[in-house]
Design a protein around this motif. Structure first.
Motif, PDB file in Angstrom:
ATOM      1  N   ARG A 290       8.079 -15.063   9.930  1.00 37.29           N
ATOM      2  CA  ARG A 290       9.363 -14.499  10.379  1.00 37.29           C
ATOM      3  C   ARG A 290       9.145 -13.300  11.288  1.00 37.29           C
ATOM      4  N   LYS A 291       8.175 -12.456  10.951  1.00 31.72           N
ATOM      5  CA  LYS A 291       7.872 -11.303  11.804  1.00 31.72           C
ATOM      6  C   LYS A 291       7.406 -11.756  13.188  1.00 31.72           C
ATOM      7  N   GLY A 292       6.747 -12.911  13.227  1.00 35.59           N
ATOM      8  CA  GLY A 292       6.255 -13.431  14.497  1.00 35.59           C
ATOM      9  C   GLY A 292       7.250 -14.297  15.235  1.00 35.59           C
ATOM     10  N   ASN A 293       8.511 -14.289  14.760  1.00 36.11           N
ATOM     11  CA  ASN A 293       9.591 -15.036  15.419  1.00 36.11           C
ATOM     12  C   ASN A 293       9.368 -16.549  15.437  1.00 36.11           C
ATOM     13  N   ILE A 294       8.725 -17.042  14.398  1.00 35.34           N
ATOM     14  CA  ILE A 294       8.579 -18.487  14.232  1.00 35.34           C
ATOM     15  C   ILE A 294       9.781 -18.998  13.458  1.00 35.34           C
ATOM     16  N   GLY A 295      10.351 -20.105  13.892  1.00 37.26           N
ATOM     17  CA  GLY A 295      11.508 -20.668  13.200  1.00 37.26           C
ATOM     18  C   GLY A 295      11.185 -20.975  11.744  1.00 37.26           C
ATOM     19  N   TRP A 296      12.138 -20.693  10.876  1.00 36.31           N
ATOM     20  CA  TRP A 296      11.945 -20.862   9.429  1.00 36.31           C
ATOM     21  C   TRP A 296      11.562 -22.298   9.079  1.00 36.31           C
ATOM     22  N   GLU A 297      12.347 -23.250   9.547  1.00 35.96           N
ATOM     23  CA  GLU A 297      12.059 -24.641   9.215  1.00 35.96           C
ATOM     24  C   GLU A 297      10.781 -25.132   9.898  1.00 35.96           C
ATOM     25  N   ALA A 298      10.531 -24.665  11.104  1.00 34.85           N
ATOM     26  CA  ALA A 298       9.319 -25.077  11.816  1.00 34.85           C
ATOM     27  C   ALA A 298       8.072 -24.633  11.062  1.00 34.85           C
ATOM     28  N   MET A 299       8.076 -23.413  10.533  1.00 32.11           N
ATOM     29  CA  MET A 299       6.912 -22.923   9.793  1.00 32.11           C
ATOM     30  C   MET A 299       6.726 -23.688   8.496  1.00 32.11           C
ATOM     31  N   LEU A 300       7.823 -24.007   7.827  1.00 32.10           N
ATOM     32  CA  LEU A 300       7.723 -24.772   6.582  1.00 32.10           C
ATOM     33  C   LEU A 300       7.172 -26.168   6.846  1.00 32.10           C
ATOM     34  N   ASP A 301       7.619 -26.803   7.912  1.00 31.91           N
ATOM     35  CA  ASP A 301       7.074 -28.115   8.265  1.00 31.91           C
ATOM     36  C   ASP A 301       5.586 -28.021   8.565  1.00 31.91           C
ATOM     37  N   LEU A 302       5.194 -26.981   9.284  1.00 29.80           N
ATOM     38  CA  LEU A 302       3.785 -26.791   9.612  1.00 29.80           C
ATOM     39  C   LEU A 302       2.951 -26.608   8.353  1.00 29.80           C
TER      40      LEU A 302
END
Length: 305
Positions: A196-208
């Protein structure tokens, strides 16, 4: 000794009831007992014969299963003149599925042995959803021949039964697995806060995360609830804190260094203290976000927690 094919199930809580229901659905008669009248009604609705006393619940049953919340319930249920051990017939098999301390389990083992009862420590790994689908894993220690007798019934609610030894090995195994789950929850909280601090989308990071080298069954199972920010408990933060207390007690008694367990116990203390004790254990997300100064989460619809 009884030769009846019916079994008893003592403790019809969130895990006990679906496990017992699976046995009944597989065609084995189940006699159930719980201190909660509400749980007894629910048991009757899924084909379990409810009994008002321990003595009648275990009557005629060679296999007796137990699912209770903690050490106090374990000792109160099993020991004493009106306890489960005295109510069971010599030659029967006690299969105890809860997460409890090595010390409390050993006291039950001593009482069972004196009564001529085979005692299987059989804590399970999984949650109520896994119990309902019959995909729990059982860690078992105790007489191997007793496990072989119990497996046809246990197969109704478990996908695997791991025999680990003839004493308290299963208790150690369950605490070790729960330690890994607690630490994994903490790691997920920190990783998602970084994202989140790195401005990565919440759902995108969870999928990753779910599709990466760290995408364990636990991570995959928690992906959709976390996408929805749904912290409805399958296993609560307060329950995890209880298990971490057992882990710390066990480790300290045996001289095992567990700094990660101690750190996670403090994290869960913070969750409980800030009103998240009844949230799911994955609510470590709240803890790390708060420490990181992240704002309240806002979904794509604009809703805020």
């Amino acid at each position: 000794m009884t030769t009846s094919n019916k079994v008893a199930w003592i403790g019809l809580g969130k895990l006990g009831l679906p496990m017992a229901a699976r046995i009944a659905a597989a065609g084995t008669p189940v006699q159930g007992f719980d201190l909660s009248a509400e749980r007894m009604v629910l048991a009757e609705q899924v084909g379990i014969t409810a009994h008002l006393s321990l003595a009648t619940a275990v009557e005629g049953c060679r296999l007796v299963f137990v699912s209770i919340p903690d050490d106090r319930a374990l000792l109160g249920l099993h020991l004493g003149p009106d306890g489960l051990v005295e109510a069971m017939a010599p030659g029967s098999v006690l299969i105890e599925t809860s997460t409890v301390s090595i010390e409390a389990s050993a006291r039950v083992a001593e009482a069972a042995d004196a009564r001529g009862i085979a005692y299987l420590r059989s804590p399970v790994s999984g949650n109520p959803v896994a119990a309902e689908s019959g995909t729990l894993s059982a860690m078992v220690s105790g007489p191997r021949e007793a496990l072989e007798e119990a497996v046809p019934v246990m197969a109704a609610f478990t996908k695997a039964q791991y025999w680990l030894g003839d004493a308290e090995q299963a208790r150690y195994a369950k605490l070790a697995i729960n330690l890994m789950i607690a630490v994994s929850a903490g790691m997920m909280g920190e990783a998602l806060a970084m994202a989140r601090k790195g401005n990565i989308g919440w759902e995108a990071m969870l999928d990753l995360m779910a599709d990466s080298a760290v995408g364990s069954p636990m991570v995959k199972y928690k992906t959709q609830p976390l996408k929805d920010r749904d912290f409805t408990a399958t296993f609560s933060a307060a329950q995890m804190a209880k298990d971490l207390d057992l882990i710390l007690g066990c480790a300290h008694a045996d001289g095992v260094a567990v700094p990660l367990a101690a750190q996670m116990r403090e994290a869960y203390s913070s969750l409980i203290g800030t009103g998240h004790g009844e949230d799911d254990y994955i609510a470590t997300i709240h803890h790390t976000e708060r420490l990181s100064g992240l704002p309240a989460f806002e979904s794509a619809t604009g809703a805020r927690e």
